[in-house]
Design a protein around this motif. Structure first.
Motif, PDB file in Angstrom:
ATOM      1  N   SER A 311      32.840  10.102  21.603  1.00 59.62           N
ATOM      2  CA  SER A 311      33.833  10.931  21.881  1.00 59.62           C
ATOM      3  C   SER A 311      34.306  11.649  20.285  1.00 59.62           C
ATOM      4  N   GLY A 312      33.789  10.963  19.312  1.00 64.63           N
ATOM      5  CA  GLY A 312      34.240  11.586  17.947  1.00 64.63           C
ATOM      6  C   GLY A 312      34.053  10.857  16.931  1.00 64.63           C
ATOM      7  N   PRO A 313      34.099  11.165  15.535  1.00 67.51           N
ATOM      8  CA  PRO A 313      33.865  10.578  14.412  1.00 67.51           C
ATOM      9  C   PRO A 313      34.452   8.966  14.449  1.00 67.51           C
ATOM     10  N   ASP A 314      35.716   8.646  14.824  1.00 63.74           N
ATOM     11  CA  ASP A 314      36.258   7.684  14.819  1.00 63.74           C
ATOM     12  C   ASP A 314      35.462   6.527  15.751  1.00 63.74           C
ATOM     13  N   GLU A 315      35.320   6.812  16.767  1.00 66.69           N
ATOM     14  CA  GLU A 315      34.280   6.010  17.773  1.00 66.69           C
ATOM     15  C   GLU A 315      33.064   5.694  16.992  1.00 66.69           C
ATOM     16  N   LEU A 316      32.349   6.763  16.686  1.00 64.41           N
ATOM     17  CA  LEU A 316      31.091   6.452  15.840  1.00 64.41           C
ATOM     18  C   LEU A 316      31.164   5.516  14.780  1.00 64.41           C
ATOM     19  N   VAL A 317      32.203   5.779  13.667  1.00 68.32           N
ATOM     20  CA  VAL A 317      32.270   4.867  12.635  1.00 68.32           C
ATOM     21  C   VAL A 317      32.434   3.511  13.051  1.00 68.32           C
ATOM     22  N   ALA A 318      33.404   3.225  14.150  1.00 67.67           N
ATOM     23  CA  ALA A 318      33.544   1.674  14.773  1.00 67.67           C
ATOM     24  C   ALA A 318      32.127   1.185  15.039  1.00 67.67           C
ATOM     25  N   GLN A 319      31.215   1.899  15.781  1.00 68.97           N
ATOM     26  CA  GLN A 319      30.095   1.385  16.307  1.00 68.97           C
ATOM     27  C   GLN A 319      29.047   1.316  15.326  1.00 68.97           C
ATOM     28  N   ILE A 320      29.130   2.047  14.110  1.00 73.07           N
ATOM     29  CA  ILE A 320      28.173   2.058  13.151  1.00 73.07           C
ATOM     30  C   ILE A 320      28.457   0.523  12.588  1.00 73.07           C
ATOM     31  N   ALA A 321      29.861   0.469  12.202  1.00 71.91           N
ATOM     32  CA  ALA A 321      30.471  -0.846  11.678  1.00 71.91           C
ATOM     33  C   ALA A 321      29.759  -2.208  12.210  1.00 71.91           C
ATOM     34  N   ALA A 322      29.794  -1.777  13.812  1.00 66.95           N
ATOM     35  CA  ALA A 322      29.185  -2.881  14.469  1.00 66.95           C
ATOM     36  C   ALA A 322      27.684  -3.259  14.637  1.00 66.95           C
ATOM     37  N   ASP A 323      27.265  -2.017  14.565  1.00 67.32           N
ATOM     38  CA  ASP A 323      25.648  -2.078  14.215  1.00 67.32           C
ATOM     39  C   ASP A 323      25.207  -3.051  12.757  1.00 67.32           C
ATOM     40  N   VAL A 324      26.078  -2.774  11.802  1.00 68.24           N
ATOM     41  CA  VAL A 324      25.831  -3.377  10.441  1.00 68.24           C
ATOM     42  C   VAL A 324      26.226  -4.836  10.630  1.00 68.24           C
ATOM     43  N   ARG A 325      27.281  -5.188  11.056  1.00 71.39           N
ATOM     44  CA  ARG A 325      27.247  -6.548  11.351  1.00 71.39           C
ATOM     45  C   ARG A 325      26.194  -7.173  12.080  1.00 71.39           C
ATOM     46  N   LYS A 326      25.958  -6.661  13.202  1.00 67.37           N
ATOM     47  CA  LYS A 326      24.661  -7.072  13.917  1.00 67.37           C
ATOM     48  C   LYS A 326      23.402  -7.169  13.225  1.00 67.37           C
ATOM     49  N   ALA A 327      23.219  -6.104  12.442  1.00 68.04           N
ATOM     50  CA  ALA A 327      21.834  -6.213  11.701  1.00 68.04           C
ATOM     51  C   ALA A 327      21.924  -7.371  10.662  1.00 68.04           C
ATOM     52  N   GLU A 328      23.043  -7.446   9.997  1.00 64.24           N
ATOM     53  CA  GLU A 328      23.195  -8.559   9.083  1.00 64.24           C
ATOM     54  C   GLU A 328      22.882  -9.774   9.725  1.00 64.24           C
ATOM     55  N   GLN A 329      23.495 -10.112  10.950  1.00 65.71           N
ATOM     56  CA  GLN A 329      23.089 -11.283  11.664  1.00 65.71           C
ATOM     57  C   GLN A 329      21.413 -11.594  11.884  1.00 65.71           C
ATOM     58  N   VAL A 330      21.050 -10.401  12.391  1.00 66.67           N
ATOM     59  CA  VAL A 330      19.514 -10.428  12.619  1.00 66.67           C
ATOM     60  C   VAL A 330      18.650 -10.859  11.655  1.00 66.67           C
ATOM     61  N   LEU A 331      19.189 -10.045  10.515  1.00 63.93           N
ATOM     62  CA  LEU A 331      18.248 -10.141   9.114  1.00 63.93           C
ATOM     63  C   LEU A 331      18.627 -11.163   8.337  1.00 63.93           C
ATOM     64  N   ALA A 332      19.443 -11.999   8.600  1.00 64.03           N
ATOM     65  CA  ALA A 332      19.587 -13.278   7.913  1.00 64.03           C
ATOM     66  C   ALA A 332      19.000 -14.196   8.251  1.00 64.03           C
ATOM     67  N   ASP A 333      18.040 -14.253   9.457  1.00 63.54           N
ATOM     68  CA  ASP A 333      16.958 -15.200   9.779  1.00 63.54           C
ATOM     69  C   ASP A 333      15.830 -14.868   9.091  1.00 63.54           C
ATOM     70  N   PRO A 334      15.494 -15.810   8.451  1.00 64.12           N
ATOM     71  CA  PRO A 334      14.144 -15.744   7.468  1.00 64.12           C
ATOM     72  C   PRO A 334      13.198 -15.136   8.206  1.00 64.12           C
ATOM     73  N   ALA A 335      12.869 -15.672   9.502  1.00 64.33           N
ATOM     74  CA  ALA A 335      11.919 -15.195  10.330  1.00 64.33           C
ATOM     75  C   ALA A 335      11.804 -13.822  10.817  1.00 64.33           C
ATOM     76  N   SER A 336      12.800 -13.035  10.471  1.00 68.29           N
ATOM     77  CA  SER A 336      12.836 -11.753  10.582  1.00 68.29           C
ATOM     78  C   SER A 336      11.881 -10.857  10.267  1.00 68.29           C
ATOM     79  N   SER A 337      11.583 -11.340   8.764  1.00 67.65           N
ATOM     80  CA  SER A 337      10.614 -10.509   8.035  1.00 67.65           C
ATOM     81  C   SER A 337       9.261 -11.090   7.997  1.00 67.65           C
ATOM     82  N   ARG A 338       9.092 -12.042   8.988  1.00 70.75           N
ATOM     83  CA  ARG A 338       7.499 -12.686   9.233  1.00 70.75           C
ATOM     84  C   ARG A 338       7.058 -12.806  10.428  1.00 70.75           C
ATOM     85  N   GLN A 339       7.326 -11.591  11.204  1.00 67.78           N
ATOM     86  CA  GLN A 339       6.779 -11.819  12.561  1.00 67.78           C
ATOM     87  C   GLN A 339       5.304 -11.819  12.572  1.00 67.78           C
TER      88      GLN A 339
END
Length: 339
Positions: A311-339
């Motif tokens: 709907s606007g920049p504020d909603e987008l920023v909140a979603q990007i912040a959530a994406d960053v947190r999710k990506a950090e969780q995914v990439l914290a797994d060492p197997a992520s870089s060794r598929q």
């Protein structure tokens, strides 16, 4: 050693000793996936036992780009493909220019002019679905028949399977198109990656607090549009190898370019701000600095979500912040870089 030839007349460097003959494998090797790696390893091992050079022959352009109007997208650039073949332990990687005239050649002529006269081939290793020459008549069976009268042997590798499914470049593309990079990486032996120059975009990311690196097109297939957890690196100018690759014959992941940053990458059209062309934008976590004009490689680990209009920049920023947190969780797994 990598050589490019526009014809089948070879002039090999004196340093390459062909007195003992050669063990050759041939293929398009798009993606250099685990099936290709198995074929290359078999070629390398047999050549080493016999004390002769291991040779990989491949083609440019991809034959389907010459013969059909709807060739599939490539999984690797030609320089990356050649670098991966060389990293597989091939003593010689021969890149042959593919033309319609070349496609019309009989298997007998190809074998005689390139493999026997040029490379002194003693053994030929092929994938189970290999064919070449006029009407795709150069099947492993026909080449074996030629070999019996010409003094070389042909070995055909059985299909390489994972969980009962044959590994192929086509299957890798299907998985990327479906937004399943983890499964594609399991077939490639490394995450699928794209590389491009960082260029100026509309700079909305910096305004929103999440600066992004905008990549030029590389000619390599992009996964399905959406937001991905990725790994970003600055490859050295001298290397075409993917920054994250599994050395053939080893289970260890290899980082060829030093630092690798966790990242969030959006492939899409920026619908929140109106229709736009397809772009690849990457936010590197924990990085600060100027990337403009540099080559950046992005390896895809996991798809986080679809690209949607907010709907606007504020909603987008909140979603990007959530994406960053999710990506950090995914990439914290060492197997992520060794598929």
């Amino acid at each position: 050693m990598i050589l490019t030839r526009s014809s089948l007349t070879l002039s090999l460097p004196p340093a390459l000793d062909l007195s003992a003959g050669t063990h050759v494998t041939i293929g398009n090797f798009d993606g250099v996936h685990l099936g290709h790696q198995a074929l290359l390893a078999r070629t390398r091992e047999r050549a080493a036992r016999e004390g002769c050079p291991a040779v990989a022959v491949t083609f440019e352009p991809h034959p389907l780009e010459v013969l059909t109007p709807h060739a599939p997208p490539r999984l690797t650039t030609t320089p990356a493909r050649l670098a991966l073949l060389e990293a597989a332990g091939m003593d010689l990687v021969l890149l042959v220019r593919f033309t319609r005239e070349f496609a019309a050649m009989t298997p007998e002529a190809f074998v005689r002019r390139l493999l026997l006269d040029g490379l002194r081939m003693r053994r030929l290793s092929l994938g189970h679905d290999f064919s070449l020459g006029r009407g795709r008549s150069g099947t492993p069976e026909r080449l074996a028949a030629i070999g019996r009268s010409s003094g070389f042997s042909v070995h055909t590798l059985a299909p390489f399977t994972i969980n009962g499914a044959t590994v192929s470049s086509t299957r890798v593309r299907e998985l990327l198109l479906a937004g399943r990079p983890r499964e594609a990486a399991a077939l490639l032996g490394r995450p699928h990656a794209v590389r491009g120059e960082v260029v100026h975009g509309l700079q909305r990311g910096g305004t929103l607090g999440f600066p992004t690196a905008n990549l030029t097109e590389s000619g390599v297939m992009l996964p399905r549009p959406g937001v991905y957890a990725t790994l970003a690196s600055l490859p050295p100018a001298s290397s075409h190898l993917p920054a994250l690759h599994a050395p053939l014959g080893s289970e260890a992941a290899c980082t060829a370019s030093g630092t690798v940053w966790p990242a969030v990458t959006n492939i899409g059209h920026n619908p929140t701000f109106g229709p736009a062309g397809l772009s690849v934008e990457t936010h590197l976590l924990g990085f600060s600095g100027d990337l403009y004009g540099r080559q950046l490689e992005v390896a895809f680990v996991e798809r986080l979500r679809d690209e949607v209009a907010f709907s606007g920049p504020d909603e987008l920023v909140a979603q990007i912040a959530a994406d960053v947190r999710k990506a950090e969780q995914v990439l914290a797994d060492p197997a992520s870089s060794r598929q």
